[in-house]
Write a protein that holds these residues in place. Structure first.
Motif, mmCIF file in Angstrom:
data_model
loop_
_atom_site.group_PDB
_atom_site.id
_atom_site.type_symbol
_atom_site.label_atom_id
_atom_site.label_comp_id
_atom_site.label_asym_id
_atom_site.label_seq_id
_atom_site.Cartn_x
_atom_site.Cartn_y
_atom_site.Cartn_z
ATOM 1 N N GLY A 57 -66.229 8.946 -33.863
ATOM 2 C CA GLY A 57 -65.894 10.292 -33.743
ATOM 3 C C GLY A 57 -64.401 10.314 -33.481
ATOM 4 N N PRO A 58 -64.036 11.730 -33.494
ATOM 5 C CA PRO A 58 -62.736 12.076 -33.549
ATOM 6 C C PRO A 58 -61.921 11.443 -32.186
ATOM 7 N N GLY A 59 -62.488 11.495 -31.095
ATOM 8 C CA GLY A 59 -61.830 10.854 -30.140
ATOM 9 C C GLY A 59 -61.694 9.205 -30.064
ATOM 10 N N GLN A 60 -62.115 8.633 -31.213
ATOM 11 C CA GLN A 60 -62.180 7.287 -31.321
ATOM 12 C C GLN A 60 -61.438 6.780 -32.358
ATOM 13 N N ARG A 61 -60.619 7.770 -33.247
ATOM 14 C CA ARG A 61 -59.954 7.048 -34.022
ATOM 15 C C ARG A 61 -58.878 6.459 -33.898
ATOM 16 N N ILE A 62 -58.348 5.598 -35.017
ATOM 17 C CA ILE A 62 -57.257 4.899 -34.605
ATOM 18 C C ILE A 62 -56.179 5.433 -35.759
ATOM 19 N N GLN A 63 -55.013 5.931 -34.910
ATOM 20 C CA GLN A 63 -53.789 6.380 -35.889
ATOM 21 C C GLN A 63 -52.842 5.295 -36.209
ATOM 22 N N VAL A 64 -52.446 5.201 -37.237
ATOM 23 C CA VAL A 64 -51.340 4.486 -37.613
ATOM 24 C C VAL A 64 -50.117 5.063 -38.605
ATOM 25 N N ASP A 65 -49.055 5.497 -38.180
ATOM 26 C CA ASP A 65 -48.103 6.002 -38.765
ATOM 27 C C ASP A 65 -47.022 5.143 -39.389
ATOM 28 N N ALA A 66 -47.226 4.821 -40.756
ATOM 29 C CA ALA A 66 -46.396 3.657 -41.262
ATOM 30 C C ALA A 66 -44.722 3.964 -40.876
ATOM 31 N N GLY A 67 -44.316 5.325 -40.562
ATOM 32 C CA GLY A 67 -43.007 5.591 -40.348
ATOM 33 C C GLY A 67 -42.651 5.191 -38.892
ATOM 34 N N ALA A 68 -43.347 5.090 -38.172
ATOM 35 C CA ALA A 68 -43.406 4.838 -36.697
ATOM 36 C C ALA A 68 -43.037 3.575 -36.220
ATOM 37 N N PRO A 69 -42.325 3.159 -35.111
ATOM 38 C CA PRO A 69 -42.499 1.952 -34.735
ATOM 39 C C PRO A 69 -43.824 1.206 -34.380
ATOM 40 N N ILE A 70 -43.574 -0.116 -34.834
ATOM 41 C CA ILE A 70 -45.015 -0.894 -34.540
ATOM 42 C C ILE A 70 -45.447 -0.665 -33.186
ATOM 43 N N THR A 71 -44.767 -0.421 -32.065
ATOM 44 C CA THR A 71 -45.354 -0.390 -30.820
ATOM 45 C C THR A 71 -45.965 0.969 -30.507
ATOM 46 N N ASP A 72 -45.972 1.883 -31.629
ATOM 47 C CA ASP A 72 -46.435 3.110 -31.278
ATOM 48 C C ASP A 72 -47.954 3.117 -32.008
ATOM 49 N N HIS A 73 -48.168 2.156 -32.580
ATOM 50 C CA HIS A 73 -49.431 2.175 -33.412
ATOM 51 C C HIS A 73 -50.691 1.978 -32.413
ATOM 52 N N GLN A 74 -51.738 2.607 -32.964
ATOM 53 C CA GLN A 74 -52.980 2.345 -32.016
ATOM 54 C C GLN A 74 -53.990 1.398 -32.183
ATOM 55 N N THR A 75 -53.437 0.020 -32.686
ATOM 56 C CA THR A 75 -53.901 -1.177 -32.788
ATOM 57 C C THR A 75 -52.966 -2.244 -32.710
ATOM 58 N N THR A 76 -53.207 -3.239 -32.163
ATOM 59 C CA THR A 76 -52.235 -4.469 -32.274
ATOM 60 C C THR A 76 -52.371 -5.170 -33.647
ATOM 61 N N ALA A 77 -53.853 -4.924 -34.171
ATOM 62 C CA ALA A 77 -54.224 -5.415 -35.555
ATOM 63 C C ALA A 77 -54.449 -6.942 -35.377
#
Length: 395
Positions: free
Chosen positions: A329-349
């Motif tokens: 669902g929309p409230g569970q999505r993982i957002q990753v902005d390639a231009g943002a700092p890694i520490t802002d990504h929504q998964t550690t991977a």
């Protein structure tokens, strides 16, 4: 298009995903652990020989300067449907990459990621905690500083900061591979004094991981000219022909492709390094009952790479983040902005996998809506760990 250059995207539709010569069936991801205010990230997943699954995840900040460290332990007795027996253990750093091995007698044994110089006046002999889980995860034992590492050829770099839980740039990360009846081989990453990048060495033990001796250098600081970090988060597997294959992170980002080397003599010497199409952090690898090699990694994103070749020559990818966002669902999505700092990504991977049944893989990964930051006051979004089931077959 060559296999190494193909990327199969999992679409928002039921049924199997067809790859070149392979078929993948992916479940809808589901939450198996979550926290509203605390940490719930860097997952690890293991299976006891008696069938129980053990999910671990970090309760700590991602820092070598923590005054104390702990992990959550969650046990499933029904193949991963529920992890309803839970407790916390102290003395661990982060879940991903902890060196552990599931034994036929029902134990899981391993060592702590961090090592302490012993005696403290030198840098060639180290000790680490040694852990044992048994009774399907309902009992654990720690032997404080019960594992030794000796024979390192050069001094590691001192950490350079004051810490109760970390002393030198030495990081026990990866897998333990049993070879024959008594011998175990594992990997240790470190930065030697004076080097700018990481080195990974092989260690061997003949007493169930209580005493480890330096065996060989898998990759040195100058082995990969374009590496941002060096060979520093390895995974290790024994191939069908008996050779060892070691695959490692060398940096962070899509351009930092994983590095790989082989050993034909049980870890005593290693081939020249080649590169995989996969990227970039903490690769985890399995060899399935049907011979497929499965590798999970990410950053940016989350991916599972599959090779039908027994030595991992060609790889095809499943885009796990795309699949997650399409099926949740929309409230569970993982957002990753390639231009943002890694520490802002929504998964550690940081991911983990087990083959829970023949050719049935369980994959765990985290969703951290606030990145590396703790949840703000009044937050309603939760840090979560998801479990995804995959069936991987030849066709």
């Amino acid at each position: 298009m060559p296999l190494a250059d193909r990327k199969a995207v999992v679409m928002n539709q039921p049924g199997p995903t067809e790859l070149d010569g392979l078929r993948a069936q992916l479940s809808i991801p589901r939450v198996v652990a979550q926290s509203l205010g605390g940490r719930c990230w860097f997952p690890d997943l293991l299976q006891f020989s008696t069938g129980e699954l053990m999910l671990n995840h970090s309760l700590n900040a991602d820092s070598n300067g923590n005054d104390a460290n702990a992990q959550a332990v969650m046990i499933s007795n029904d193949g991963g449907k529920r992890f309803d027996f839970a407790y916390d253990v102290s003395g661990f750093h982060n879940g991903g990459g902890e060196v552990r091995l599931s034994l036929p007698d029902g134990r899981i044994v391993g060592v702590s990621t961090f090592l302490r110089p012993d005696p403290p006046t030198q840098s060639r002999r180290f000790v680490a905690h040694r852990w044992t889980y048994d009774r399907g995860g309902k009992r654990y034992m720690v032997e404080p500083w019960g594992a030794t590492v000796e024979g390192l050829p050069r001094d590691p770099e001192p950490l350079g900061t004051t810490s109760r839980t970390w002393w030198s740039r030495v990081n026990w990360f990866g897998d333990v591979v049993p070879i024959g009846t008594r011998r175990w081989v594992t990997t240790l990453s470190l930065r030697h004094a004076g080097d700018l990048l990481e080195t990974t060495v092989a260690l061997e033990s003949e007493d169930e991981g209580r005493n480890w001796q330096y065996l060989s250098t898998i990759a040195a600081a100058d082995s990969i000219p374009d590496a941002a970090e060096g060979f520093d988060e390895p995974c290790l597997i024994q191939l069908e022909d008996g050779d060892l294959m070691c695959v490692s992170r060398v940096g962070c980002g899509e351009e930092q492709k994983l590095a790989r080397t082989y050993s034909a003599d049980g870890g005593r010497s290693w081939s020249s390094i080649d590169r995989l199409p996969a990227y970039s952090v903490a690769p985890q690898i399995l060899r399935l009952t049907n011979g497929l090699l499965v590798l999970s990694t990410g950053r940016p994103g989350l991916s599972v790479w599959v090779s039908a070749d027994p030595r991992g020559v060609g790889w095809q990818a499943l885009d796990i983040m795309n699949h997650h966002n399409a099926r949740c669902g929309p409230g569970q999505r993982i957002q990753v902005d390639a231009g943002a700092p890694i520490t802002d990504h929504q998964t550690t991977a940081y991911t983990a996998m087990v083959e829970a049944a023949p050719n049935r893989v369980l994959l765990v990964y985290d969703r951290i809506p606030y990145g590396w930051n703790p949840a703000p006051t009044g937050a309603t979004d939760k840090n979560q760990i998801y479990l995804l089931e995959m069936s991987l077959e030849r066709r």
